[in-house]
Design an enzyme around this catalytic site. Structure first.
Site, PDB file in Angstrom:
ATOM      1  N   GLU A  92       0.865  -0.848   0.057  1.00  0.00           N
ATOM      2  CA  GLU A  92       0.298  -0.085  -0.047  1.00  0.00           C
ATOM      3  C   GLU A  92       1.145   1.274  -0.022  1.00  0.00           C
ATOM      4  O   GLU A  92       1.374   1.208   0.814  1.00  0.00           O
ATOM      5  CB  GLU A  92      -0.623   0.082   1.064  1.00  0.00           C
ATOM      6  CG  GLU A  92      -1.905  -1.400   1.529  1.00  0.00           C
ATOM      7  CD  GLU A  92      -2.623  -1.212   0.208  1.00  0.00           C
ATOM      8  OE1 GLU A  92      -2.899  -0.197  -0.469  1.00  0.00           O
ATOM      9  OE2 GLU A  92      -3.498  -2.035   0.015  1.00  0.00           O
ATOM     10  N   CYS A 132      -6.710  -1.454   8.748  1.00  0.00           N
ATOM     11  CA  CYS A 132      -5.500  -1.944   8.415  1.00  0.00           C
ATOM     12  C   CYS A 132      -5.222  -0.313   7.627  1.00  0.00           C
ATOM     13  O   CYS A 132      -4.318   0.635   7.744  1.00  0.00           O
ATOM     14  CB  CYS A 132      -5.888  -2.762   7.054  1.00  0.00           C
ATOM     15  SG  CYS A 132      -6.053  -4.682   7.017  1.00  0.00           S
TER      16      CYS A 132
END
Length: 209
Positions: A85, A149
């Site tokens: 990410e 998350c």
């Protein structure tokens, strides 16, 4: 204390929803067995899927260890690859956690920027690991999902001025085993450390303590 050692913290999440065994914590434990080499002091932590715990736990990890890098690992039921990410988002947190709670403000840090990017070049990490013959597919994403998350990632990026990373893993057996995921995490985090140390060689050091 050996100052030549780098301190790295890697976190995985505890169970939630249908993820009664969270692949992220299994992967982190497998990585802990492998270690990151003798010059890295590796600490791993399991993070409960609770906004309020994250609010206190993430700052406490930074304060306690003063790590070079913190890597958070989470599971994504939609993922089929290991996903790096690039950034964390501040707003849009409406999903309830394991305590049936979500922040009233629906954001991580009131007044914080909308998006914070990691200082680590995830495209470069992805490319290096993908060509290393690891046998595990790696991809890059700009949307960590607006749940725990993403929330954890943003909080960590905010505190560390971008010296954090977030990795999503698929559920166990879809298609990778815990051991596969652990090996992949080891390779990915080693690449991240390598990139960070290269960056430090070119940037004059700023001490802020």
């Amino acid at each position: 204390m050996d100052n030549s050692k780098k301190t790295v913290i890697v976190t995985g999440f505890g169970p939630f929803g249908e993820h009664t065994v969270n692949a992220s914590w299994v992967a982190v434990q497998e990585m802990k067995k492998l270690g990151l080499g003798q010059d890295v002091d590796l600490h791993v932590h399991e993070v409960p899927v609770e906004y309020q715990t994250v609010q206190s736990l993430v700052p406490s990890l930074w304060e306690r260890y003063h790590p070079q890098l913190v890597v958070h690992v989470g599971v994504s039921g939609m993922a089929t690859t290991i996903t790096l990410e690039k950034c964390g988002h501040n707003h849009g947190y409406t999903g309830l956690d394991n305590c049936r709670f979500c922040p009233d403000s629906q954001c991580c840090i009131e007044g914080g920027p909308e998006c914070i990017d990691s200082v680590i070049d995830m495209d470069s990490v992805c490319k290096r690991v993908s060509t290393s013959g690891l046998g595990v597919a790696v991809s890059v994403s700009k949307d960590a999902g607006r749940y725990l998350c993403d929330y954890t990632y943003y909080t960590s990026l905010y505190l560390s001025r971008g010296r954090s990373a977030f990795i999503h893993v698929p559920p166990l057996g879809k298609p990778y085993s815990g051991e596969d995921l652990g090996r992949a995490l080891q390779a990915i985090v080693q690449e991240m450390l390598e990139l960070l140390s290269q960056a430090e060689d070119t940037i004059p050091c700023e001490h802020e303590h």
